[in-house]
Design an enzyme around this catalytic site. Structure first.
Site, PDB file in Angstrom:
ATOM      1  N   ARG A 149       0.850  -1.188   0.000  1.00 23.25           N
ATOM      2  CA  ARG A 149       0.000   0.000   0.000  1.00 23.25           C
ATOM      3  C   ARG A 149       0.888   1.242   0.000  1.00 23.25           C
ATOM      4  O   ARG A 149       1.851   1.342   0.763  1.00 23.25           O
ATOM      5  CB  ARG A 149      -0.925   0.014   1.239  1.00 23.25           C
ATOM      6  N   ASP A 152       5.351  -0.293  -6.779  1.00 26.21           N
ATOM      7  CA  ASP A 152       4.140  -0.590  -7.544  1.00 26.21           C
ATOM      8  C   ASP A 152       2.976   0.241  -7.042  1.00 26.21           C
ATOM      9  O   ASP A 152       1.938   0.291  -7.674  1.00 26.21           O
ATOM     10  CB  ASP A 152       3.808  -2.083  -7.440  1.00 26.21           C
ATOM     11  N   GLU A 205      -1.672   8.231  -5.264  1.00 24.63           N
ATOM     12  CA  GLU A 205      -1.829   7.683  -6.613  1.00 24.63           C
ATOM     13  C   GLU A 205      -3.285   7.545  -7.036  1.00 24.63           C
ATOM     14  O   GLU A 205      -3.567   7.184  -8.180  1.00 24.63           O
ATOM     15  CB  GLU A 205      -1.191   6.294  -6.692  1.00 24.63           C
ATOM     16  N   HIS A 259       0.460  -0.032 -10.090  1.00 23.61           N
ATOM     17  CA  HIS A 259      -0.328  -0.836  -9.157  1.00 23.61           C
ATOM     18  C   HIS A 259      -0.827  -2.109  -9.849  1.00 23.61           C
ATOM     19  O   HIS A 259      -2.036  -2.365  -9.934  1.00 23.61           O
ATOM     20  CB  HIS A 259      -1.507  -0.038  -8.609  1.00 23.61           C
TER      21      HIS A 259
END
Length: 327
Positions: free
Chosen positions: A232, A256, A261, A293
């Site tokens: 996260r 990632d 975001e 992500h």
């Protein structure tokens, strides 16, 4: 039984079709997020399925409860976008997804290797026919110590994957696992910070873990430490990452997911004027590898996330199987 599904991607539609045929549940698919304006689409439905960008805060849950919704399923493992206390108060069942940890674990190891071997600047050079080696010398994982923060299913699988590289593995988790201890040494956070060349995060986002990677914790790490986050974004303080990349305290990042975001992930923003300066600035460093992500994004995981959502709602509402309830 009717379910309204939101944030439905095109690649999920075949899995939803299969689930509807298999379970007999009527599923209404919507590409957009569940927002206050989209609430009328839920009318007449018993359950709601969504991804992580739909916010199930107290007002939203109260509205859904008044409309007769009795179950909410998120097609993600994380559930920090759902107010669990309010859901319990209203009697709404909350479920999260379950899928094999291998995809995210393998992605994590890939990130570690990409950063250690300077793949990003090597790729840039190759695209303009610059085949020089200066500045691209990497490090071998077998000579390093890797710290794994969080040894749930994904973290434990990362440890298992890393055993084949011959590196020393440290682990931190409030609830150690005997199976993980066979391959990794459980230590406190101070020891993990001080001794790890690479640190990878696999913790849930809780009040206690928000910004667990910050200026103070980074200061206690080795110079040149490599940080990886496939969990996260809010686990890491974005400003602290930028400042410590600039100061060369951090030797590389594999990200990632990044805090702030939310308006970017899984959306095509090529023609938009973006105001997210932090992410734009961070991604330009040659030792920072960032993706959208997608560590979870495999064929098996997509199918499992949809199936868990539909099967879980059906189980708690029709079959009375409350074992699937997230507590």
């Amino acid at each position: 039984m009717r379910i309204a599904a939101f944030e439905v991607r095109d690649d999920e539609r075949p899995a939803f079709d299969e689930a509807a045929e298999r379970t007999g549940v009527r599923i209404e698919l919507h590409a957009g997020r569940l927002t206050p304006d989209a609430v009328p689409l839920v009318r007449g439905c018993d359950g709601v399925s969504a991804l992580g960008q739909s916010r199930f805060d107290a007002p939203m849950l109260e509205t859904l409860s008044r409309m007769g919704v009795r179950a909410v399923a998120t097609r993600t493992i994380g559930y920090n976008h759902i107010d669990l206390d309010e859901a319990r108060r209203l009697g709404i069942m909350v479920l999260n997804a379950d899928y094999a940890p291998n995809g995210v674990a393998e992605y994590t190891v890939m990130f570690i290797l990409l950063v250690l071997r300077n793949y990003k600047p090597a790729l840039w050079r190759g695209q303009v026919y610059d085949f020089s080696l200066k500045g691209l010398r990497g490090r071998e994982l077998r000579n390093l110590t890797v710290g794994v923060m969080g040894t749930g299913r994904i973290g434990a699988t990362v440890v298992e994957c890393l055993t084949g590289f011959g590196c020393r593995i440290l682990a931190y988790d409030p609830h150690p696992k005997a199976s993980v201890a066979e391959h990794a040494e459980y230590v406190d956070l101070e020891t993990l910070y001080a001794q790890s060349d690479v640190i990878t995060l696999h913790m849930p986002l809780l009040e206690s873990t928000h910004h667990i990677i910050n200026r103070e914790s980074i200061a206690r790490m080795k110079d040149g430490v490599v940080l990886v986050n496939c969990a996260r974004g809010e686990l890491m303080d974005l400003d602290a990452l930028i400042d410590n990349i600039e100061a060369e305290k951090i030797g590389g990042l594999g990200l990632d997911t990044v805090e702030t975001e939310g308006e970017l992930i899984h959306r095509d923003r090529r023609t938009d004027i973006l105001t997210n300066r932090g992410i734009a600035y961070l991604r330009q460093f040659p030792n920072v590898v960032m993706t959208q992500h997608m560590a979870f994004y495999t064929d098996a995981a997509v199918h499992s996330m949809v199936a868990c959502s539909v099967d879980g709602i059906k189980a708690v509402l029709e079959d009375g199987d409350f074992r699937t309830r997230l507590v």
